[in-house]
Write a protein that holds these residues in place. Structure first.
Motif, PDB file in Angstrom:
ATOM      1  N   GLU A 260      -8.370   5.759  -2.489  1.00 26.52           N
ATOM      2  CA  GLU A 260      -8.981   6.493  -3.755  1.00 26.52           C
ATOM      3  C   GLU A 260      -7.738   6.946  -4.479  1.00 26.52           C
ATOM      4  O   GLU A 260      -8.156   6.999  -5.976  1.00 26.52           O
ATOM      5  CB  GLU A 260      -9.737   7.733  -3.575  1.00 26.52           C
ATOM      6  N   LEU A 261      -6.416   6.545  -4.270  1.00 29.78           N
ATOM      7  CA  LEU A 261      -6.062   6.753  -5.073  1.00 29.78           C
ATOM      8  C   LEU A 261      -5.356   5.948  -6.630  1.00 29.78           C
ATOM      9  O   LEU A 261      -4.847   4.320  -6.365  1.00 29.78           O
ATOM     10  CB  LEU A 261      -4.476   6.751  -4.543  1.00 29.78           C
TER      11      LEU A 261
ATOM     12  N   ALA B 126       1.656   9.269   0.307  1.00 26.48           N
ATOM     13  CA  ALA B 126       0.518   8.102   1.643  1.00 26.48           C
ATOM     14  C   ALA B 126       0.156   9.849   2.230  1.00 26.48           C
ATOM     15  O   ALA B 126      -1.261   9.263   2.566  1.00 26.48           O
ATOM     16  CB  ALA B 126       1.334   7.570   2.281  1.00 26.48           C
TER      17      ALA B 126
ATOM     18  N   GLY C  67      -0.934   4.576  -0.596  1.00 26.88           N
ATOM     19  CA  GLY C  67      -1.689   5.873  -0.851  1.00 26.88           C
ATOM     20  C   GLY C  67      -2.925   5.071  -0.231  1.00 26.88           C
ATOM     21  O   GLY C  67      -3.453   3.813   0.033  1.00 26.88           O
ATOM     22  N   SER C  68      -4.622   6.360  -0.024  1.00 26.11           N
ATOM     23  CA  SER C  68      -5.751   5.988   0.286  1.00 26.11           C
ATOM     24  C   SER C  68      -6.231   5.185  -0.592  1.00 26.11           C
ATOM     25  O   SER C  68      -5.719   5.038  -2.140  1.00 26.11           O
ATOM     26  CB  SER C  68      -5.929   7.517   0.700  1.00 26.11           C
TER      27      SER C  68
ATOM     28  N   ASP D 121      -6.639   1.434  -6.097  1.00 22.77           N
ATOM     29  CA  ASP D 121      -6.817   1.476  -4.641  1.00 22.77           C
ATOM     30  C   ASP D 121      -5.944   1.986  -4.290  1.00 22.77           C
ATOM     31  O   ASP D 121      -6.557   1.785  -2.624  1.00 22.77           O
ATOM     32  CB  ASP D 121      -7.755   0.561  -4.154  1.00 22.77           C
ATOM     33  N   GLY D 122      -4.582   1.857  -3.684  1.00 21.47           N
ATOM     34  CA  GLY D 122      -3.825   3.110  -3.047  1.00 21.47           C
ATOM     35  C   GLY D 122      -2.897   1.711  -2.900  1.00 21.47           C
ATOM     36  O   GLY D 122      -1.703   1.834  -1.932  1.00 21.47           O
TER      37      GLY D 122
ATOM     38  N   ILE E 266      -1.275   1.176  -9.392  1.00 19.87           N
ATOM     39  CA  ILE E 266      -1.691   1.680  -8.475  1.00 19.87           C
ATOM     40  C   ILE E 266      -2.787   1.863  -8.673  1.00 19.87           C
ATOM     41  O   ILE E 266      -3.615   2.384  -9.208  1.00 19.87           O
ATOM     42  CB  ILE E 266      -0.977   2.969  -7.109  1.00 19.87           C
TER      43      ILE E 266
ATOM     44  N   ARG F 299       0.729  -1.313  -0.039  1.00 15.73           N
ATOM     45  CA  ARG F 299       0.218  -0.140   0.176  1.00 15.73           C
ATOM     46  C   ARG F 299       0.906   1.395  -0.193  1.00 15.73           C
ATOM     47  O   ARG F 299       1.833   1.144   0.721  1.00 15.73           O
ATOM     48  CB  ARG F 299      -1.135  -0.012   1.024  1.00 15.73           C
TER      49      ARG F 299
END
Length: 467
Positions: free
Chosen positions: A278-279, A419, A275-276, A311-312, A309, A273
């Motif tokens: 949403e990424l 992140a 990022g969030s 969903d993060g 990427i 992972r």
């Protein structure tokens, strides 16, 4: 040498059939290109040229070792094949691992939405450059240096491989770069703009407002206060987002950067992972009409869209056939070379962050003190570290844009920064100004894009605040 079908196709097919039994893989590329290069500095012509280049390359692989030879005379092709095969057999001592691909036989002629730059006289192109140079100089007496650069290139390529692939394809690329430097005493500021197109010459005309804006930004910045260096929450516009995703993250996704680097390979582990949820980050030549778009890469692999990427989470990387084979993954169509002088490397095409759900107007909300940055005038990356200089910037105070500032550099670690993305806006912009460099091959056309982003904990360099 001149590439003419079907004679050239028959020649390449015959040579591949004759020599491929001696190696594990063999490819032959023939290429014709026409190009224009114009540079005006201070309104004076430094470069004004048109040229035609004709040549080719041979690549051979034997037991994991590669041989490469380029040439300008078709009559020496057999000698170059022998040289490439000899080099591959000399260095090969392992196993050839190339990701499997289906053979392709296809022809993709040049298709433009507008005027072919070859149909525009050199004098007209020079007049356009002079017009823009005059605009840059006319903005203010404090403009001391200007430059305008025009370039176009049309390439026609034939590729035959020992896998049975036989491809003909052509493309055009056009680019203009503008810069103006303003001086007031010891204060010096520069404004830049770059634009490009693969659609038609008209895309480089009627840029007066964009050119004037570059010079005006340089002049305006002379009287602005420098930003106070600190760590801020920063909002960046789509152009800076595109630069960030290309330079800071995209290069790390190129598999030839990772598969022989255990430390980087550990960092870039699929499933990690970054990022969030949403990424979403993508790269691909399949979307049509952008500067990194094409039908097939320089190994004959069809263009794709690769999600890097999701969903993060890191879910993909960019490959040549060799890197995909060594990592047991699928080829992505990202093997590219600048021209026949160079072997293909793993390169980005069009790289972008998908838009999110936050309204742009809400990105600055509840930021007590931050920075809004847009556009760019320079930058550099070193592994996972980056530093970019914004073209324009404003302070954010109590959720609103406040005073403009200058000398704004944004620095950080790409993985930490991913992140730290707090919000992804619902806007999106493609930036067609990219010319990417890697492995001595500079100026390869690419596209990049994305939405506006809000990122916390960005180190902003500028004037050091007093203790």
């Amino acid at each position: 040498m001149s590439i003419r079908l079907p004679d050239a196709q028959n020649l390449l097919s015959d040579l591949i059939a004759r020599y491929s039994p001696r190696v594990d893989y063999l490819s032959i590329r023939l290429e014709e290109s026409e190009a224009t290069d114009i540079l005006l500095r201070g309104g004076k012509v430094e470069t004004l040229s048109e040229g035609i280049a004709v040549g080719g390359q041979v690549r051979a692989c034997y037991r994991g070792g590669w041989g490469f030879a380029s040439f300008n005379r078709l009559e020496t092709l057999v000698e170059r094949i022998e040289e490439a095969i000899a080099a591959a057999r000399l260095v090969g001592d392992d196993e050839t691992l190339l990701a499997p691909v289906d053979p392709v036989r296809d022809s993709r002629p040049l298709v433009l939405a507008g005027t072919d730059p070859r149909h525009v006289p050199l004098a007209r192109k020079k007049e356009l450059c002079s017009h823009y140079a005059n605009i840059l100089r006319s903005v203010d007496d404090r403009i001391t240096t200007t430059s305008v650069r025009y370039g176009d290139s049309i390439q026609h390529m034939l590729l035959a491989t020992s896998d049975g692939t036989l491809i003909e394809q052509s493309w055009a690329d056009m680019e203009m770069r503008f810069a103006a430097t303003a001086r007031n005493g010891e204060t010096v500021q520069t404004g830049r703009e770059t634009t490009g197109s693969r659609k038609g010459y008209e895309d480089l005309e009627n840029l007066d407002e964009q050119v004037r804006g570059a010079a005006q930004r340089a002049v305006n910045a002379l009287s602005l206060p420098p930003v106070k260096g600190n760590t801020y929450t920063v909002v960046i516009d789509p152009i800076l987002t595109g630069l960030f995703v290309h330079e800071a993250f995209g290069h790390l996704s190129e598999a030839d950067m990772t598969y022989e680097n255990p430390d980087l390979m550990e960092v870039m582990t699929l499933g990690r992972r970054f990022g969030s949820p949403e990424l979403q980050i993508f790269d691909g030549a399949a979307p049509e009409g952008h500067r990194g778009s094409y039908a097939y890469d320089d190994e004959g692999v069809p263009a794709t869209t690769t999600q890097l990427i999701q969903d993060g989470v890191l879910v993909g990387r960019l490959h040549s056939r060799e890197t995909a084979g060594k990592l047991g993954e699928a080829a992505t169509g990202n093997a590219r070379c600048l021209d026949y002088h160079y072997p293909p490397l793993v390169r980005m095409t069009n790289t972008w962050i998908a838009p999110g759900t936050t309204p742009v107007a809400d990105l600055c909300a509840d930021i007590q003190e931050g920075v809004y940055a847009r556009n760019w005038i320079g930058g550099m990356t070193n592994g996972e570290m980056f530093t970019f200089t914004a073209g324009e910037a404003w302070m954010i105070r109590n959720g609103e844009l406040a005073e403009p500032v200058r000398d704004v550099t944004l620095s950080g670690n790409v993985f930490t920064t991913l992140a730290d993305i707090e919000a992804i806006a619902d806007d999106f912009l493609w930036d067609e100004s990219g010319g990417c460099g890697k492995g001595g091959q500079s100026g390869l056309p690419v596209g990049c894009g994305g939405p506006s982003l809000r990122i916390r904990n960005i180190v902003v360099g500028g004037e050091v605040p007093e203790e």
